[in-house]
Enzyme design. Structure first.
Site, PDB file in Angstrom:
ATOM      1  N   GLU A  21      37.256 -28.032  52.941  1.00 26.57           N
ATOM      2  CA  GLU A  21      36.537 -28.884  52.131  1.00 26.57           C
ATOM      3  C   GLU A  21      36.085 -27.908  50.746  1.00 26.57           C
ATOM      4  O   GLU A  21      36.062 -26.561  50.866  1.00 26.57           O
ATOM      5  CB  GLU A  21      34.896 -29.418  52.416  1.00 26.57           C
ATOM      6  CG  GLU A  21      34.179 -28.567  53.185  1.00 26.57           C
ATOM      7  CD  GLU A  21      33.032 -27.993  52.009  1.00 26.57           C
ATOM      8  OE1 GLU A  21      32.888 -28.481  51.125  1.00 26.57           O
ATOM      9  OE2 GLU A  21      32.309 -27.040  52.710  1.00 26.57           O
ATOM     10  N   ARG A  47      31.417 -32.534  55.308  1.00 22.36           N
ATOM     11  CA  ARG A  47      32.345 -32.461  54.160  1.00 22.36           C
ATOM     12  C   ARG A  47      33.909 -32.248  54.511  1.00 22.36           C
ATOM     13  O   ARG A  47      34.790 -32.489  53.862  1.00 22.36           O
ATOM     14  CB  ARG A  47      32.024 -31.784  52.895  1.00 22.36           C
ATOM     15  CG  ARG A  47      30.674 -32.226  52.101  1.00 22.36           C
ATOM     16  CD  ARG A  47      30.675 -31.380  50.759  1.00 22.36           C
ATOM     17  NE  ARG A  47      30.387 -29.906  51.243  1.00 22.36           N
ATOM     18  CZ  ARG A  47      29.265 -29.246  51.232  1.00 22.36           C
ATOM     19  NH1 ARG A  47      28.190 -30.245  51.359  1.00 22.36           N
ATOM     20  NH2 ARG A  47      28.823 -28.217  51.659  1.00 22.36           N
ATOM     21  N   SER A  64      32.737 -18.304  48.709  1.00 23.47           N
ATOM     22  CA  SER A  64      31.607 -18.701  48.327  1.00 23.47           C
ATOM     23  C   SER A  64      31.108 -18.154  46.923  1.00 23.47           C
ATOM     24  O   SER A  64      30.699 -16.867  47.080  1.00 23.47           O
ATOM     25  CB  SER A  64      30.386 -19.075  48.986  1.00 23.47           C
ATOM     26  OG  SER A  64      29.106 -19.227  48.489  1.00 23.47           O
ATOM     27  N   HIS A  76      20.280 -14.794  54.938  1.00 22.66           N
ATOM     28  CA  HIS A  76      20.642 -15.923  54.310  1.00 22.66           C
ATOM     29  C   HIS A  76      19.502 -16.925  53.885  1.00 22.66           C
ATOM     30  O   HIS A  76      19.354 -17.431  52.878  1.00 22.66           O
ATOM     31  CB  HIS A  76      21.583 -16.928  55.232  1.00 22.66           C
ATOM     32  CG  HIS A  76      22.063 -17.978  54.280  1.00 22.66           C
ATOM     33  ND1 HIS A  76      21.690 -19.036  53.961  1.00 22.66           N
ATOM     34  CD2 HIS A  76      23.377 -18.065  53.359  1.00 22.66           C
ATOM     35  CE1 HIS A  76      22.252 -19.915  53.335  1.00 22.66           C
ATOM     36  NE2 HIS A  76      23.289 -19.190  52.863  1.00 22.66           N
ATOM     37  N   PHE A  99      17.698 -18.886  45.537  1.00 26.13           N
ATOM     38  CA  PHE A  99      18.605 -19.630  44.900  1.00 26.13           C
ATOM     39  C   PHE A  99      17.564 -20.935  44.463  1.00 26.13           C
ATOM     40  O   PHE A  99      17.485 -21.392  43.456  1.00 26.13           O
ATOM     41  CB  PHE A  99      19.621 -20.282  45.586  1.00 26.13           C
ATOM     42  CG  PHE A  99      20.422 -21.064  44.876  1.00 26.13           C
ATOM     43  CD1 PHE A  99      21.044 -20.960  43.697  1.00 26.13           C
ATOM     44  CD2 PHE A  99      20.514 -22.868  45.493  1.00 26.13           C
ATOM     45  CE1 PHE A  99      21.690 -21.857  43.068  1.00 26.13           C
ATOM     46  CE2 PHE A  99      21.399 -23.488  44.564  1.00 26.13           C
ATOM     47  CZ  PHE A  99      21.997 -23.256  43.748  1.00 26.13           C
ATOM     48  N   HIS A 149      32.121 -23.377  46.461  1.00 29.22           N
ATOM     49  CA  HIS A 149      32.514 -22.611  47.746  1.00 29.22           C
ATOM     50  C   HIS A 149      33.633 -23.578  48.081  1.00 29.22           C
ATOM     51  O   HIS A 149      33.947 -24.518  47.738  1.00 29.22           O
ATOM     52  CB  HIS A 149      31.400 -22.549  48.743  1.00 29.22           C
ATOM     53  CG  HIS A 149      31.139 -23.604  49.408  1.00 29.22           C
ATOM     54  ND1 HIS A 149      29.848 -23.738  49.934  1.00 29.22           N
ATOM     55  CD2 HIS A 149      31.808 -24.836  50.054  1.00 29.22           C
ATOM     56  CE1 HIS A 149      29.791 -25.118  50.615  1.00 29.22           C
ATOM     57  NE2 HIS A 149      31.142 -25.742  50.575  1.00 29.22           N
TER      58      HIS A 149
END
Length: 354
Positions: A143, A178, A219, A299, A306, A323
């Protein structure tokens, strides 16, 4: 709004999505679409490895030779030039190439000049390392996602078309939802990486076999068009946190299922750095990648920085992010290394303990 899974790849679900049909994501994203004639793509990572400024010129010449060969018949539809420093302090430059036709890649790779160059004993005697990592996922197995619909990166460039705004994003588990295969398959890993030729060490030609359902992610981000507050936020707040997470996966990723991680920066045709970067990592499974994304402090910090970034800018970004994620069957992977150190790429963790 539409599904990330193209209409011709939909099938009756035996596994449910993590959201209901009326879910509305918090901001828009898009996916690259391939024509129905495309069944399988190729993502090729062609690397040159060295240590020490005295042979950098030879390394650059080798990378340029690889890039020139992309212009031969059946060459890729798009390629990037990149650089990173690995955990052992070696410089690596990589030409990353994308094909929308796996048969065309096979013909290109078998071209006598390319095949003879790769097989030549000269590759072992130049003081350089070389690697060739080839992922060739079928369209059901990967994806893509982009925060803008007008300029794609990576495999998206060769897919040719763009979706409408996607529904499956902005929640934990959306990456899995996805991937078309997720409709019917848990994508559970089986088997193990194996050395099938050579011994992971300098001076060797080594081939590694991947196992079922290795997960691979590229990514990335581009900050070329950012200005003012946004540029300051990215360079001083977000990027240092991102780099810390990338270094953690590079140096300490194996125990949590990350076989290899590279924090890579784009280069122009003359070798100068561009304002674009990405992480490329291989994982034992999509589930291992998801666990890191959802719960590991490195993460969580990336995600938090972000979210502060987009909220400070009221979701009006000039930063481009994207990504591509693949879950690879064993027959969709090929890893070859010439004169590379033992922790390079998918060799990482496979060398015999001295």
């Amino acid at each position: 709004m539409e599904s990330a899974i193209a209409e011709h790849l939909k099938c009756p679900r035996t596994r449910h999505r993590r959201v209901e049909d009326d879910y509305t994501p918090p901001y828009p994203v898009w996916s690259a679409r391939a024509p129905t004639s495309v069944k399988q793509v190729v993502m090729g990572y062609f690397g040159v490895q060295w240590r020490g400024p005295e042979i950098q010129g030879r390394a650059c010449a080798a990378l340029m030779k690889i890039a020139r060969d992309f212009a031969l018949p059946d060459g890729p539809g798009h390629h990037d030039l990149t650089h990173y420093v690995d955990a052992d302090g070696f410089d690596n430059m990589v030409a990353i190439a994308y094909w929308s036709d796996a048969a065309a890649y096979a013909r290109w790779c078998a071209t006598p000049a390319i095949d003879a160059w790769w097989r030549s004993d000269d590759r072992l005697n130049e003081g350089l390392g070389y690697f060739r990592e080839i992922a060739s996922p079928r369209v059901e197995h990967f994806e893509t996602m982009f925060n803008t619909p007008d300029r794609f990166e990576g495999v998206g460039v060769v897919m040719g078309e763009v979706s409408g705004e996607l529904q499956e994003h902005g929640y934990w588990g959306s990456m899995r939802d996805r991937i078309p295969l997720s409709q019917t398959d848990a994508m559970t890993p089986s088997g193990a990486r194996a050395v099938i030729a050579g011994t992971p060490a300098p001076g060797q030609r080594v081939r590694i076999a991947g196992h079922e359902n290795i997960a691979m992610i590229r990514s990335g981000q581009e900050w070329t068009e950012t200005t003012g507050q946004e540029r300051t936020l990215y360079l001083e707040d977000m990027e240092p946190v991102l780099r810390e997470g990338m270094d953690f996966l590079r140096d300490q990723g194996l125990p949590i299922g990350c076989y290899s991680n590279r924090y890579m920066h784009h280069l122009d045709a003359q070798g100068a750095p561009l304002q674009k970067s990405f992480g490329l990592s291989y994982w034992r499974s999509l589930a291992d990648m998801e666990r890191w994304a959802e719960s590991h402090p490195t993460h969580v910090a990336i995600f938090g920085s972000f979210m502060r970034y987009v909220q400070a800018l009221n979701f009006q970004l000039q930063l481009r992010v994207y990504h591509e994620v693949s879950v690879l069957k064993a027959d969709e992977q090929s890893y070859e290394y010439i004169n590379c150190h033992a922790r390079s790429g998918l060799m990482n963790g496979l060398a015999p303990v001295a």
